[in-house]
Design an enzyme around this catalytic site. Structure first.
Site, PDB file in Angstrom:
ATOM      1  N   GLY A   1       0.797  -1.215   0.000  1.00 57.33           N
ATOM      2  CA  GLY A   1       0.000   0.000   0.000  1.00 57.33           C
ATOM      3  C   GLY A   1       0.827   1.261   0.000  1.00 57.33           C
ATOM      4  CB  SER A   2       0.320   4.368   1.897  1.00 53.96           C
ATOM      5  OG  SER A   2       0.856   5.666   1.834  1.00 53.96           O
ATOM      6  CB  SER A   3       4.533   5.698  -1.504  1.00 52.17           C
ATOM      7  OG  SER A   3       3.740   6.877  -1.524  1.00 52.17           O
ATOM      8  CB  VAL A   4       2.934   8.176   3.122  1.00 56.88           C
ATOM      9  CG1 VAL A   4       3.325   9.201   4.151  1.00 56.88           C
ATOM     10  CG2 VAL A   4       2.515   8.890   1.856  1.00 56.88           C
TER      11      VAL A   4
END
Lengths: 386, 136
Positions: free
Chosen positions: B62-65
């Site tokens: 999921g999220s790259s953050v």
């Protein structure tokens, strides 16, 4: 991974601590993806702009990084927390932290794009060009539809590439790795809407262990709306950074059926109804706005409806008269930001939202902690306007 | 003592109790940045903390953050001592560990050996590319 002599020197601190740290990140991701070397990239798209996603540690980190470096390549950035041109009721703390983040990126030379769909806005490099895209939906879209070459980067790896102008030559940056080993057979599944495409992507992300996957039985020609939906669904649930829809028979294949699709939907669709309609995860482009306008056809929404889109798309839509036509339905535009982890939607002010976006549904449910009614755009307009 | 070979992604040395997830981790949505607890009610480690543990999981998704989450946890001293990826070392985890100086390795054979699953304490030796398990 082998570094050149000059890269080694920077890693050892010849250009200061920030550049050395950037090379430490590239070295780690190079090892992780078994790269032989670093290659130049033409474009970095960095995530970690919304204060809600990076927190105080991120604010302080970027402030320090910005003191020491300037981006080496064209660098665009993801959405921030709110629309800069509209009043809002956000806390002083949020506003000042958000402004500090924006200031840091600006100082480093980022284009103030505040968009998760840079591929719809900026001049595209030619096919085969290496880029470094952190926004997961943009990475998947650019690999799968535009022939750009990026791994599914992280906020910090894309930042390191923006600073150095380089990325590891590995995985999806190598032509041979862009042929999937496993195909998902989606025979018998009817794809009726963009939301179905989003769900298919979401399901595929959960199943795939590789960085590239094939959908057999899927049309390779796709409109912008399903293309963005499947890319963002895939990026949300998995570590997969690309898909193809070619039909090579010799591959290992995994069959998925309607039941799995509806299970994935049940996971995200926690409510039947909602107080607020949200469109735009990823941010809507012109063709999607035009489609929405066609659907509305003079009707008015019976509840608040927010459309997230980039300022570029909004301004273009304004110029051609599309924005005001869409607004006549009662819908409102929200630029610079996105629904995912938006500070504007919290459990205090909203019980549940209605959206057509699988990515939006996932983050609304798991991060913003509100209920979600997941329906396609056509159904939403039909149900909630008259 | 058991020795399990691994590949070093971020150098370092750490000893501690393992906390094992059999399913991939989305750092942005599943972890509480304030205290390092798993906040996803559907996860089998719900309510458990990563603080001071050696975090073993297949890979992140999921999220790259998510990379910033590892950094935030480290700054607040409630992050894992080291990370072992059992399927693949993804870019989010590798970059987050690199910037936060969290030793990170991945298992060479992409499966989680029973000795790690059963262990109460283990040592991650990044430099030596091995995981040592003293007690079972």
């Amino acid at each position: 991974m082998e570094l050149t002599k000059s890269e080694e020197k920077i890693l050892d601190g010849s250009k200061g601590e920030i550049n050395a740290a950037a090379y430490r990140v590239l070295l780690a991701i190079g090892r992780a993806t078994e790269a032989e070397k670093l290659v130049p990239i033409q474009w970095a798209h960095v995530s970690g702009v919304n204060y809600n996603t990076i927190g105080d540690a991120g604010v302080d980190f970027l402030r320090e990084v910005a003191k020491g470096v300037h981006f080496k390549v064209r660098t665009t950035i993801n959405p921030m927390g709110y629309d800069r041109s509209k009043p809002n009721a956000l806390s002083e703390n949020f506003l000042s932290k958000q402004m500090q983040i924006v200031k840091s990126y600006k100082q480093m030379g980022a284009i103030q794009s505040f968009s998760c769909t840079p591929y719809e806005i900026f001049r595209l490099p030619r096919k085969g060009t290496s880029v470094s895209f952190a926004e997961s939906s943009a990475a998947v879209f650019s690999n799968s539809f535009l022939g750009l070459m990026t791994n599914k980067e992280s906020a910090l790896s894309a930042l390191a590439s923006a600073i150095t102008g380089k990325s590891p030559y590995s995985d999806l940056r190598i032509e041979e790795s862009r042929t999937p080993k496993v195909a998902l057979k989606c025979k018998g599944i009817t794809m009726n809407s963009e939301t179905d495409y989003g769900l298919l992507g979401y399901l595929a992300g959960k199943i795939s262990k590789d960085s590239c996957i094939a959908f057999s039985e899927l049309k390779s020609e796709m409109d912008m709306m399903p293309a963005k939906a499947i890319s963002s669904g895939l990026g949300t649930s998995g570590s997969c950074g690309m898909f193809t829809s070619d039909n090579m028979p010799e591959r290992e294949s995994i069959a998925i059926d309607e039941e799995e699709m509806s299970k994935a939907k049940d996971e995200l669709n926690t409510d039947e109804d909602g107080d607020l309609i949200l469109f735009g995860s990823p941010q809507l482009g012109l063709s999607e706005l035009a489609y929405l306008h066609d659907l509305i056809a003079g009707r008015k929404f019976d509840r608040r409806c927010i459309i997230f889109c980039s300022r570029y798309v909004h301004d273009q839509a304004r110029k051609i008269g599309l924005a005001s036509k869409v607004e006549s339905s009662g819908a409102e535009f929200m630029c610079d930001s996105c629904m995912c982890l938006s500070p504007l939607i919290t459990r205090d002010n909203t019980d549940s939202i209605i959206t057509n976006s699988v990515k939006g549904a996932y983050y609304m449910k798991s991060s913003n902690r509100v209920g979600v009614a997941l329906k396609d755009m056509k159904t939403i307009v039909k149900t909630y306007s008259e | 003592m058991y020795v399990v070979e691994c590949k070093c992604i971020v150098k370092g040395y750490a000893e501690g109790e393992p906390i094992i997830s059999d399913t991939p981790i989305n750092f942005l949505t599943m972890i509480d940045a304030e205290n390092g607890e798993i906040k996803d009610p559907n996860h089998n480690l719900y309510g458990k903390t990563l603080r001071g543990k050696i975090f073993v999981f297949p890979n992140s998704v999921g999220s790259s953050v998510g990379a910033y989450m590892l950094y935030s946890l480290k700054k607040k001293a409630c992050g894992p001592l080291a990370i072992i990826c059992s399927n693949r070392m993804d870019i989010t985890t590798a970059s987050g560990c690199a910037i936060s100086n969290i030793p990170a390795v991945h298992l060479k054979h992409n499966t989680l050996p029973q000795v790690i699953r059963n262990s109460r304490a283990l040592t991650v030796d990044g430099e030596g590319e091995q995981i040592l398990i003293y007690q079972n």
